[in-house]
Design a protein around this motif. Sequence first.
Motif, PDB file in Angstrom:
ATOM      1  N   SER A 144      94.236   1.122  47.385  1.00  0.00           N
ATOM      2  CA  SER A 144      94.560   1.890  48.581  1.00  0.00           C
ATOM      3  C   SER A 144      94.470   3.393  48.291  1.00  0.00           C
ATOM      4  O   SER A 144      94.866   4.208  49.123  1.00  0.00           O
ATOM      5  CB  SER A 144      95.959   1.531  49.074  1.00  0.00           C
ATOM      6  OG  SER A 144      96.907   1.835  48.063  1.00  0.00           O
ATOM      7  N   LYS A 177      93.411   7.056  48.109  1.00  0.00           N
ATOM      8  CA  LYS A 177      92.670   7.859  49.083  1.00  0.00           C
ATOM      9  C   LYS A 177      91.773   8.899  48.417  1.00  0.00           C
ATOM     10  O   LYS A 177      90.876   9.442  49.038  1.00  0.00           O
ATOM     11  CB  LYS A 177      93.645   8.538  50.031  1.00  0.00           C
ATOM     12  CG  LYS A 177      94.384   7.553  50.918  1.00  0.00           C
ATOM     13  CD  LYS A 177      95.391   8.275  51.791  1.00  0.00           C
ATOM     14  CE  LYS A 177      96.141   7.355  52.710  1.00  0.00           C
ATOM     15  NZ  LYS A 177      96.766   6.218  52.113  1.00  0.00           N
ATOM     16  N   ASN A 178      92.067   9.195  47.137  1.00  0.00           N
ATOM     17  CA  ASN A 178      91.255  10.183  46.429  1.00  0.00           C
ATOM     18  C   ASN A 178      91.241   9.852  44.936  1.00  0.00           C
ATOM     19  O   ASN A 178      91.888   8.898  44.495  1.00  0.00           O
ATOM     20  CB  ASN A 178      91.762  11.605  46.691  1.00  0.00           C
ATOM     21  CG  ASN A 178      93.205  11.797  46.288  1.00  0.00           C
ATOM     22  OD1 ASN A 178      93.676  11.242  45.301  1.00  0.00           O
ATOM     23  ND2 ASN A 178      93.938  12.592  47.061  1.00  0.00           N
ATOM     24  N   GLU A 237      94.701   9.732  43.080  1.00  0.00           N
ATOM     25  CA  GLU A 237      95.460   8.497  43.300  1.00  0.00           C
ATOM     26  C   GLU A 237      94.838   7.324  42.551  1.00  0.00           C
ATOM     27  O   GLU A 237      95.552   6.465  42.029  1.00  0.00           O
ATOM     28  CB  GLU A 237      95.543   8.187  44.796  1.00  0.00           C
ATOM     29  CG  GLU A 237      96.440   9.135  45.555  1.00  0.00           C
ATOM     30  CD  GLU A 237      96.527   8.820  47.039  1.00  0.00           C
ATOM     31  OE1 GLU A 237      96.102   7.723  47.469  1.00  0.00           O
ATOM     32  OE2 GLU A 237      97.021   9.692  47.786  1.00  0.00           O
ATOM     33  N   PRO A 293      87.701  12.465  48.512  1.00  0.00           N
ATOM     34  CA  PRO A 293      88.117  11.254  49.230  1.00  0.00           C
ATOM     35  C   PRO A 293      87.211  10.071  48.866  1.00  0.00           C
ATOM     36  O   PRO A 293      85.985  10.198  48.838  1.00  0.00           O
ATOM     37  CB  PRO A 293      87.958  11.637  50.694  1.00  0.00           C
ATOM     38  CG  PRO A 293      86.971  12.752  50.709  1.00  0.00           C
ATOM     39  CD  PRO A 293      87.087  13.455  49.382  1.00  0.00           C
ATOM     40  N   THR A 352      86.318   5.719  49.258  1.00  0.00           N
ATOM     41  CA  THR A 352      86.394   4.577  50.168  1.00  0.00           C
ATOM     42  C   THR A 352      86.268   3.291  49.364  1.00  0.00           C
ATOM     43  O   THR A 352      85.883   3.309  48.193  1.00  0.00           O
ATOM     44  CB  THR A 352      85.274   4.609  51.225  1.00  0.00           C
ATOM     45  OG1 THR A 352      84.025   4.331  50.582  1.00  0.00           O
ATOM     46  CG2 THR A 352      85.205   5.947  51.929  1.00  0.00           C
TER      47      THR A 352
END
Length: 77
Positions: free
Chosen positions: A22, A24-25, A28, A61, A63
Amino acid sequence: MTIEVFAVLKDYFDKEFQLQSSAKNIAELKQQLTAQNPEAANVLELCRFAVRDEFVDQNYPITTHDTISIIPPSSGG
């Protein structure tokens, strides 16, 4: 997402693996990988991250469809 690791990181992770994340970047993602394998924390701090063969910064970011390469520093002559 697909994670590819190189050099010494292969001692801590499979050379290529799928990760349900999960994050996001990149920052993380690095935290998640460190939690998954705390012994790799020092190496991960020194690594550069690339998405689609281009180096990215910690705020980039990401995905679930990205392929992320994690490249430790190199040395040699």
